[in-house]
Design an enzyme around this catalytic site. Structure first.
Site, PDB file in Angstrom:
ATOM      1  N   GLY A   3      42.759  39.161  43.411  1.00 52.22           N
ATOM      2  CA  GLY A   3      43.385  39.668  42.201  1.00 52.22           C
ATOM      3  C   GLY A   3      42.942  41.077  41.886  1.00 52.22           C
ATOM      4  O   GLY A   3      42.544  41.832  42.763  1.00 52.22           O
ATOM      5  N   CYS A   4      42.996  41.408  40.636  1.00 57.35           N
ATOM      6  CA  CYS A   4      42.639  42.739  40.152  1.00 57.35           C
ATOM      7  C   CYS A   4      41.191  43.062  40.509  1.00 57.35           C
ATOM      8  O   CYS A   4      40.275  42.349  40.115  1.00 57.35           O
ATOM      9  CB  CYS A   4      42.824  42.792  38.634  1.00 57.35           C
ATOM     10  SG  CYS A   4      42.151  44.264  37.864  1.00 57.35           S
TER      11      CYS A   4
END
Length: 181
Positions: free
Chosen positions: A11-12
């Site tokens: 993810g981020c």
């Protein structure tokens, strides 16, 4: 010291970098891009989703202090490995769950843990984490490095990263660098 490396897509990278920087045995964490076709991609290109890269963390760790299995467990516990190309509100192939391995042993350990997590029904849905040989790592722009620590007043940091970090510290207290407790 037994320094090894691994690259995770979970993810981020702003969120997960803050977590891995706190772990005993982790020597360095760099946010960047891996797994795509474009050479020297920029954040803007990555966000458009056309380069094939994932946002990743390139981690160097001391395997005498932190085993690869422990690092894998942290990886799986700090993101959702059952959502394809998505983590929370972040959607696109750049947010896919991925392990970019450097040795056959890392590949085998990752596959074994996924099998164990699946057999134990830890998740309600199948794990979709890709396990891929590491390719060229492109370090993200400087402003992405240490983002959480360098931007304490940012609303995203307060609303998204801080709660995730608190949850991690509570669950993995024994793995946190003592100077951070």
């Amino acid at each position: 010291m037994n320094i090894q490396k691994i690259t995770f897509g979970n993810g981020c990278f702003w969120c997960t970098e803050a977590i891995f920087e706190t772990v005993k045995g982790v020597k360095s964490v760099a946010s960047g891009y891996m797994g795509g076709l474009t050479k020297n991609p920029t954040y803007k290109e990555i966000c458009q989703g056309n380069t094939g890269h994932a946002e990743v963390l390139h981690i160097e760790f001391d395997a005498d202090v932190l085993s690869f299995d422990e690092l894998l467990l942290i990886f799986f516990k700090t993101h959702n490995p059952t959502t394809l190309n998505r983590q929370g509100n972040d959607v696109g192939t750049q947010y896919r769950s991925a392990i970019f391995y450097y040795t056959d042993e890392q590949k085998q350990q990752a596959e074994a843990l996924i099998k164990k997590l699946t057999d134990e029904h830890i998740y309600d849905k199948p794990i979709v984490t890709e396990i891929t040989p590491a390719s060229e790592f492109y370090k993200a722009e400087d402003y992405h490095q240490g983002y959480f620590n360098n931007n304490p007043g940012n609303p995203y940091c307060a609303a998204v990263i801080q709660p995730k970090l608190h949850k991690f510290v509570k669950e993995f207290t024994e793995k946190i660098k003592p100077e951070l407790l």
